[in-house]
Scaffold this motif. Sequence first.
Motif, PDB file in Angstrom:
ATOM      1  N   GLU A 183       0.994   0.070 -12.278  1.00 40.23           N
ATOM      2  CA  GLU A 183       1.139   0.111 -10.817  1.00 40.23           C
ATOM      3  C   GLU A 183       0.762   1.488 -10.294  1.00 40.23           C
ATOM      4  O   GLU A 183       0.063   1.633  -9.308  1.00 40.23           O
ATOM      5  CB  GLU A 183       2.593  -0.191 -10.417  1.00 40.23           C
TER       6      GLU A 183
ATOM      7  N   GLU B  13      -2.895   3.134  -9.450  1.00 40.24           N
ATOM      8  CA  GLU B  13      -3.603   3.054  -8.175  1.00 40.24           C
ATOM      9  C   GLU B  13      -3.374   4.350  -7.401  1.00 40.24           C
ATOM     10  O   GLU B  13      -2.265   4.879  -7.396  1.00 40.24           O
ATOM     11  CB  GLU B  13      -3.072   1.891  -7.340  1.00 40.24           C
TER      12      GLU B  13
ATOM     13  N   ASN C  65       3.215  -6.322  -0.663  1.00 41.78           N
ATOM     14  CA  ASN C  65       2.098  -7.251  -0.617  1.00 41.78           C
ATOM     15  C   ASN C  65       2.499  -8.686  -0.873  1.00 41.78           C
ATOM     16  O   ASN C  65       1.820  -9.600  -0.433  1.00 41.78           O
ATOM     17  CB  ASN C  65       1.054  -6.857  -1.667  1.00 41.78           C
TER      18      ASN C  65
ATOM     19  N   GLU D  64       8.411  -4.550  -7.057  1.00 40.85           N
ATOM     20  CA  GLU D  64       7.075  -4.239  -6.537  1.00 40.85           C
ATOM     21  C   GLU D  64       7.165  -2.787  -6.069  1.00 40.85           C
ATOM     22  O   GLU D  64       8.153  -2.402  -5.439  1.00 40.85           O
ATOM     23  CB  GLU D  64       6.723  -5.165  -5.368  1.00 40.85           C
ATOM     24  N   ILE D  65       6.153  -1.995  -6.370  1.00 40.27           N
ATOM     25  CA  ILE D  65       6.244  -0.564  -6.066  1.00 40.27           C
ATOM     26  C   ILE D  65       5.099  -0.123  -5.168  1.00 40.27           C
ATOM     27  O   ILE D  65       3.934  -0.460  -5.395  1.00 40.27           O
ATOM     28  CB  ILE D  65       6.236   0.283  -7.351  1.00 40.27           C
ATOM     29  N   THR D  66       5.433   0.604  -4.125  1.00 44.88           N
ATOM     30  CA  THR D  66       4.421   1.262  -3.289  1.00 44.88           C
ATOM     31  C   THR D  66       4.619   2.753  -3.473  1.00 44.88           C
ATOM     32  O   THR D  66       5.746   3.241  -3.385  1.00 44.88           O
ATOM     33  CB  THR D  66       4.603   0.880  -1.806  1.00 44.88           C
TER      34      THR D  66
ATOM     35  N   GLY E 235       4.632  -0.653   2.718  1.00 45.23           N
ATOM     36  CA  GLY E 235       4.393  -2.092   2.866  1.00 45.23           C
ATOM     37  C   GLY E 235       4.592  -2.796   1.546  1.00 45.23           C
ATOM     38  O   GLY E 235       4.566  -2.167   0.500  1.00 45.23           O
TER      39      GLY E 235
HETATM   40  C1  LIG Z   1      -0.825  -3.760  -1.960  1.00 45.97           C
HETATM   41  O1  LIG Z   1      -2.222  -3.946  -1.868  1.00 45.97           O
HETATM   42  C2  LIG Z   1      -2.943  -2.776  -1.577  1.00 45.97           C
HETATM   43  C3  LIG Z   1      -4.394  -3.142  -1.384  1.00 45.97           C
HETATM   44  O2  LIG Z   1      -4.753  -4.179  -2.246  1.00 45.97           O
HETATM   45  C4  LIG Z   1      -2.726  -1.752  -2.682  1.00 45.97           C
HETATM   46  O3  LIG Z   1      -3.410  -0.565  -2.382  1.00 45.97           O
HETATM   47  C5  LIG Z   1      -1.249  -1.458  -2.808  1.00 45.97           C
HETATM   48  O4  LIG Z   1      -1.000  -0.589  -3.886  1.00 45.97           O
HETATM   49  C6  LIG Z   1      -0.484  -2.750  -3.062  1.00 45.97           C
HETATM   50  N1  LIG Z   1       0.942  -2.468  -3.041  1.00 45.97           N
HETATM   51  C7  LIG Z   1       1.763  -2.926  -3.917  1.00 45.97           C
HETATM   52  C8  LIG Z   1       3.192  -2.584  -3.750  1.00 45.97           C
HETATM   53  O5  LIG Z   1       1.400  -3.654  -4.867  1.00 45.97           O
END
Ligand SMILES: *[C@@H]1O[C@H](CO)[C@@H](O)[C@H](O)[C@H]1NC(C)=O
Length: 386
Positions: free
Chosen positions: A13, A16, A36, A108-110, A34
């Motif tokens: 994760e 990215e 996804n 889920e991680i942002t 956010g």
């Molecule tokens: C959600 O999707 C965006 C674009 O695809 C990505 O950059 C982001 O890391 C994703 N977030 C999560 C929490 O998966």
Amino acid sequence: MKSFLLLVILLMEGSEAPSKMKGCLNGWIEFICGYNNTSITKYHMIDVVTPKETLQSTQRDEWENKGRWFLYHDTTNQHLRVIFKQLQREDFGKQQCKFHTDSVSAPEITELELDMDDDNCQHTTFNHTTYTTAQTTILCTDKGNRVRFFCKDNGFICEDILSTTVKSNGSFSLTDNNSGFNMSISDVSSQDAGVYWCGVKPNQGNYRAALQRIQLEVQNISVIKRSSAVGQTLTYWCSYPEDAPVNKFICKGEDPYVCEQLVNISTNMKTGKLSIEDDREERNITVTVRNLTAEDTGTYWCGAGTSDEKRRNQLFNKLVLTVAGSQLAAVTATVVRVAALVVVNILILFYTCSKIRRNRREKQKSWDRGYAEVQDPPRRPSQELQ
Ligand SMILES: *[C@@H]1O[C@H](CO)[C@@H](O)[C@H](O)[C@H]1NC(C)=O
Ligand SMILES: *[C@@H]1O[C@H](CO)[C@@H](O)[C@H](O)[C@H]1NC(C)=O
Ligand SMILES: *[C@@H]1O[C@H](CO)[C@@H](O)[C@H](O)[C@H]1NC(C)=O
Ligand SMILES: *[C@@H]1O[C@H](CO)[C@@H](O)[C@H](O)[C@H]1NC(C)=O
Ligand SMILES: *[C@@H]1O[C@H](CO)[C@@H](O)[C@H](O)[C@H]1NC(C)=O
Ligand SMILES: *[C@@H]1O[C@H](CO)[C@@H](O)[C@H](O)[C@H]1NC(C)=O
Ligand SMILES: *[C@@H]1O[C@H](CO)[C@@H](O)[C@H](O)[C@H]1NC(C)=O
Ligand SMILES: *[C@@H]1O[C@H](CO)[C@@H](O)[C@H](O)[C@H]1NC(C)=O
Ligand SMILES: *[C@@H]1O[C@H](CO)[C@@H](O)[C@H](O)[C@H]1NC(C)=O
Ligand SMILES: *[C@@H]1O[C@H](CO)[C@@H](O)[C@H](O)[C@H]1NC(C)=O
């Protein structure tokens, strides 16, 4: 094994590139984390992991206050809104929002990265004093090419006032250029006092960050309104408090801090256009303006200053002067115009009368003449119908 898997997932994760944000020490940042996975509308818990601490949001669709943090899990827009105040050095770095469905599954991680906005965080806090009815301008420096804004702090959230996309709301207006931006207030009232922030919203990224905090103090000032005629002499006075600086002055302009000094104690000439007399016992300045002209119309401030740059000028009263010279001239012009019109009308009338008389005489003649002429050509049918 489980924790190893979790770590692998986390690493995957985390691979990215996280969104980058820039903020200032002692400032604040407001961002959106956010999620996804729209099939999960009810994450039961969200962790916000910062370099310094971990916070938990368990409520939905309402603000939760955790010290310098404010969290709002917005289930309609499927995100976590975060306000992070009074940023300290240790707060900068990686920020994570972990959205948990339950205590077992991987969240889920942002991930976001918070950096220091080194180019634009010079003077993060300052006081600004102004007076009721004055015009005042608050300056902010910012070299970035992004949306800039001013907002007013209500103790919890900073309410938008202006931005580079909405530059005016009547008495407030924003101007900007490559090196900074300004907010001008044209007619300050005591309700305008408070804490303002200027900040930026980068074109990319779901966040806004404060650059500078401005504490606006508004002092009451008495306003004198005077109308005078051209050529007259005006005298008024202003009294001042005991602790006022020595160098008394009069300046002209809407903004008392950028107004032009016309006279001060050291340049004072008793017979000049403008002179001041300081009665230190009575703490009373008498101001005399001689030989008024239409150009003297405007706003004047009576104040005192020191050579100390850090101590701002103090102002004691405001004079709004109207010199009726221009109006007088306008009245004169109107009178002249009306008189000219009357003369012209008389001339026209006279001319018309004489012309009518002449015409009548000529008609008489042509009638005599025409009588003979008209008889000759054959009459057209239309004329016969009449
Ligand atoms: C959600 O999707 C965006 C674009 O695809 C990505 O950059 C982001 O890391 C994703 N977030 C999560 C929490 O998966
Ligand atoms: C979204 O959540 C559901 C339910 O937990 C899960 O089955 C699904 O795999 C998730 N989808 C993604 C893209 O993470
Ligand atoms: C601003 O004013 C407040 C009081 O209104 C004072 O406590 C503070 O020290 C001042 N800050 C600066 C930078 O002058
Ligand atoms: C402009 O914004 C200020 C600050 O929020 C507010 O006090 C004022 O009423 C607004 N003016 C108008 C005309 O909306
Ligand atoms: C801000 O205001 C000051 C004084 O009013 C002015 O000198 C300066 O040019 C303004 N800056 C911008 C970006 O408009
Ligand atoms: C831009 O703004 C700065 C700071 O407000 C000011 O000093 C400068 O004169 C302005 N430049 C122009 C071209 O307006
Ligand atoms: C200034 O005047 C307003 C109304 O005239 C009043 O409410 C306020 O308390 C005054 N403020 C000070 C500092 O005297
Ligand atoms: C007094 O006014 C003159 C211009 O009239 C100005 O040059 C001078 O700096 C002023 N003195 C002070 C102490 O402000
Ligand atoms: C200030 O002086 C003027 C005359 O120069 C006088 O009329 C006025 O009453 C004085 N005001 C005070 C507060 O002493
Ligand atoms: C005021 O005007 C009169 C007449 O035009 C002139 O004699 C006098 O010198 C002027 N006084 C000042 C202080 O300019």
